[in-house]
Design a protein around this motif. Sequence first.
Motif, PDB file in Angstrom:
ATOM      1  N   ALA A 173      29.815  51.959  47.433  1.00 49.06           N
ATOM      2  CA  ALA A 173      29.304  50.621  47.720  1.00 49.06           C
ATOM      3  C   ALA A 173      28.737  49.968  46.460  1.00 49.06           C
ATOM      4  CB  ALA A 173      28.245  50.687  48.809  1.00 49.06           C
ATOM      5  N   VAL A 174      28.018  50.735  45.657  1.00 53.13           N
ATOM      6  CA  VAL A 174      27.463  50.195  44.410  1.00 53.13           C
ATOM      7  C   VAL A 174      28.584  49.795  43.458  1.00 53.13           C
ATOM      8  CG1 VAL A 174      26.162  50.836  42.331  1.00 53.13           C
ATOM      9  CG2 VAL A 174      25.238  51.353  44.585  1.00 53.13           C
ATOM     10  N   ALA A 175      29.637  50.596  43.401  1.00 55.23           N
ATOM     11  CA  ALA A 175      30.774  50.261  42.535  1.00 55.23           C
ATOM     12  C   ALA A 175      31.463  48.988  43.004  1.00 55.23           C
ATOM     13  CB  ALA A 175      31.769  51.420  42.510  1.00 55.23           C
ATOM     14  N   ILE A 176      31.629  48.830  44.305  1.00 54.58           N
ATOM     15  CA  ILE A 176      32.261  47.621  44.835  1.00 54.58           C
ATOM     16  C   ILE A 176      31.395  46.402  44.575  1.00 54.58           C
ATOM     17  CG2 ILE A 176      32.911  46.447  46.975  1.00 54.58           C
ATOM     18  CD1 ILE A 176      33.895  49.185  47.992  1.00 54.58           C
ATOM     19  N   ILE A 177      30.108  46.517  44.822  1.00 56.79           N
ATOM     20  CA  ILE A 177      29.200  45.383  44.598  1.00 56.79           C
ATOM     21  C   ILE A 177      29.177  45.007  43.123  1.00 56.79           C
ATOM     22  CG2 ILE A 177      26.761  44.707  44.635  1.00 56.79           C
ATOM     23  CD1 ILE A 177      26.533  46.340  47.253  1.00 56.79           C
ATOM     24  N   GLY A 178      29.156  46.009  42.248  1.00 53.83           N
ATOM     25  CA  GLY A 178      29.163  45.730  40.808  1.00 53.83           C
ATOM     26  C   GLY A 178      30.426  45.033  40.356  1.00 53.83           C
ATOM     27  N   SER A 179      31.559  45.468  40.882  1.00 52.92           N
ATOM     28  CA  SER A 179      32.816  44.839  40.466  1.00 52.92           C
ATOM     29  C   SER A 179      32.940  43.430  41.023  1.00 52.92           C
ATOM     30  CB  SER A 179      34.006  45.685  40.897  1.00 52.92           C
ATOM     31  OG  SER A 179      34.048  45.791  42.306  1.00 52.92           O
ATOM     32  N   VAL A 180      32.488  43.205  42.235  1.00 53.82           N
ATOM     33  CA  VAL A 180      32.520  41.845  42.801  1.00 53.82           C
ATOM     34  C   VAL A 180      31.606  40.926  42.011  1.00 53.82           C
ATOM     35  CG1 VAL A 180      31.847  40.475  44.820  1.00 53.82           C
ATOM     36  CG2 VAL A 180      33.230  42.520  45.112  1.00 53.82           C
ATOM     37  N   TYR A 181      30.438  41.432  41.619  1.00 53.78           N
ATOM     38  CA  TYR A 181      29.512  40.633  40.817  1.00 53.78           C
ATOM     39  C   TYR A 181      30.129  40.297  39.463  1.00 53.78           C
ATOM     40  CZ  TYR A 181      25.293  39.280  38.310  1.00 53.78           C
ATOM     41  OH  TYR A 181      24.372  38.601  37.573  1.00 53.78           O
ATOM     42  N   LYS A 182      30.808  41.263  38.876  1.00 53.51           N
ATOM     43  CA  LYS A 182      31.427  41.050  37.570  1.00 53.51           C
ATOM     44  C   LYS A 182      32.571  40.041  37.652  1.00 53.51           C
ATOM     45  CE  LYS A 182      32.063  42.668  33.294  1.00 53.51           C
ATOM     46  NZ  LYS A 182      31.087  42.594  32.251  1.00 53.51           N
ATOM     47  N   VAL A 183      33.376  40.099  38.697  1.00 52.07           N
ATOM     48  CA  VAL A 183      34.535  39.222  38.843  1.00 52.07           C
ATOM     49  C   VAL A 183      34.117  37.824  39.302  1.00 52.07           C
ATOM     50  CG1 VAL A 183      36.650  38.899  40.190  1.00 52.07           C
ATOM     51  CG2 VAL A 183      36.119  41.116  39.229  1.00 52.07           C
ATOM     52  N   SER A 184      32.995  37.709  39.984  1.00 50.84           N
ATOM     53  CA  SER A 184      32.605  36.410  40.542  1.00 50.84           C
ATOM     54  C   SER A 184      32.403  35.351  39.462  1.00 50.84           C
ATOM     55  CB  SER A 184      31.349  36.552  41.390  1.00 50.84           C
ATOM     56  OG  SER A 184      30.228  36.877  40.584  1.00 50.84           O
ATOM     57  N   GLY A 185      31.910  35.736  38.307  1.00 50.21           N
ATOM     58  CA  GLY A 185      31.735  34.777  37.221  1.00 50.21           C
ATOM     59  C   GLY A 185      33.064  34.209  36.747  1.00 50.21           C
ATOM     60  N   ALA A 186      34.059  35.067  36.629  1.00 53.01           N
ATOM     61  CA  ALA A 186      35.385  34.617  36.192  1.00 53.01           C
ATOM     62  C   ALA A 186      36.021  33.704  37.234  1.00 53.01           C
ATOM     63  CB  ALA A 186      36.283  35.820  35.912  1.00 53.01           C
ATOM     64  N   VAL A 187      35.824  34.015  38.505  1.00 54.80           N
ATOM     65  CA  VAL A 187      36.395  33.188  39.573  1.00 54.80           C
ATOM     66  C   VAL A 187      35.724  31.817  39.594  1.00 54.80           C
ATOM     67  CG1 VAL A 187      36.668  32.993  42.072  1.00 54.80           C
ATOM     68  CG2 VAL A 187      37.111  35.164  40.953  1.00 54.80           C
ATOM     69  N   LYS A 188      34.415  31.781  39.395  1.00 53.43           N
ATOM     70  CA  LYS A 188      33.702  30.499  39.352  1.00 53.43           C
ATOM     71  C   LYS A 188      34.212  29.636  38.197  1.00 53.43           C
ATOM     72  CE  LYS A 188      29.324  31.918  41.403  1.00 53.43           C
ATOM     73  NZ  LYS A 188      27.886  32.137  41.151  1.00 53.43           N
ATOM     74  N   GLU A 189      34.410  30.259  37.042  1.00 52.19           N
ATOM     75  CA  GLU A 189      34.918  29.513  35.890  1.00 52.19           C
ATOM     76  C   GLU A 189      36.328  28.987  36.146  1.00 52.19           C
ATOM     77  OE1 GLU A 189      34.676  31.822  32.345  1.00 52.19           O
ATOM     78  OE2 GLU A 189      32.522  32.179  32.585  1.00 52.19           O
ATOM     79  N   MET A 190      37.152  29.784  36.808  1.00 51.34           N
ATOM     80  CA  MET A 190      38.519  29.359  37.097  1.00 51.34           C
ATOM     81  C   MET A 190      38.508  28.155  38.036  1.00 51.34           C
ATOM     82  SD  MET A 190      41.687  31.466  38.817  1.00 51.34           S
ATOM     83  CE  MET A 190      40.876  31.613  40.370  1.00 51.34           C
ATOM     84  N   TYR A 191      37.693  28.210  39.089  1.00 52.09           N
ATOM     85  CA  TYR A 191      37.619  27.072  40.018  1.00 52.09           C
ATOM     86  C   TYR A 191      37.019  25.842  39.346  1.00 52.09           C
ATOM     87  CZ  TYR A 191      39.188  29.526  44.179  1.00 52.09           C
ATOM     88  OH  TYR A 191      39.941  30.184  45.104  1.00 52.09           O
ATOM     89  N   ALA A 192      36.076  26.029  38.465  1.00 48.88           N
ATOM     90  CA  ALA A 192      35.504  24.897  37.724  1.00 48.88           C
ATOM     91  C   ALA A 192      36.557  24.261  36.828  1.00 48.88           C
ATOM     92  CB  ALA A 192      34.314  25.352  36.903  1.00 48.88           C
ATOM     93  N   LEU A 193      37.385  25.082  36.208  1.00 44.91           N
ATOM     94  CA  LEU A 193      38.466  24.563  35.358  1.00 44.91           C
ATOM     95  C   LEU A 193      39.480  23.795  36.179  1.00 44.91           C
ATOM     96  CD1 LEU A 193      39.725  24.547  32.476  1.00 44.91           C
ATOM     97  CD2 LEU A 193      40.964  26.607  33.175  1.00 44.91           C
ATOM     98  N   ILE A 194      39.830  24.313  37.341  1.00 47.17           N
ATOM     99  CA  ILE A 194      40.778  23.642  38.211  1.00 47.17           C
ATOM    100  C   ILE A 194      40.196  22.329  38.715  1.00 47.17           C
ATOM    101  CG2 ILE A 194      41.933  23.786  40.460  1.00 47.17           C
ATOM    102  CD1 ILE A 194      42.219  26.816  39.930  1.00 47.17           C
TER     103      ILE A 194
END
Length: 57
Positions: free
Chosen positions: A31-52
């Motif tokens: 669970a900690v690994a999943i939460i950490g990876s989602v937290y790490k990827v969420s920044g990139a996804v936010k930037e992608m949607y902001a760019l779009i």
Amino acid sequence: MSKLLVFSKDLLQDDKGVSSIEYALLGMLIAVAIIGSVYKVSGAVKEMYALIAASMP
């Protein structure tokens, strides 16, 4: 009194709960690994949607 001593001796030698504790710790680690990876990827996804959003008229 001897029944109490026998019961406490059996209780101390019982290891059935150990495996469930190990599974719980393993589940928490996953669970900690999943939460950490989602937290790490969420920044990139936010930037992608902001760019779009910025590129749309």
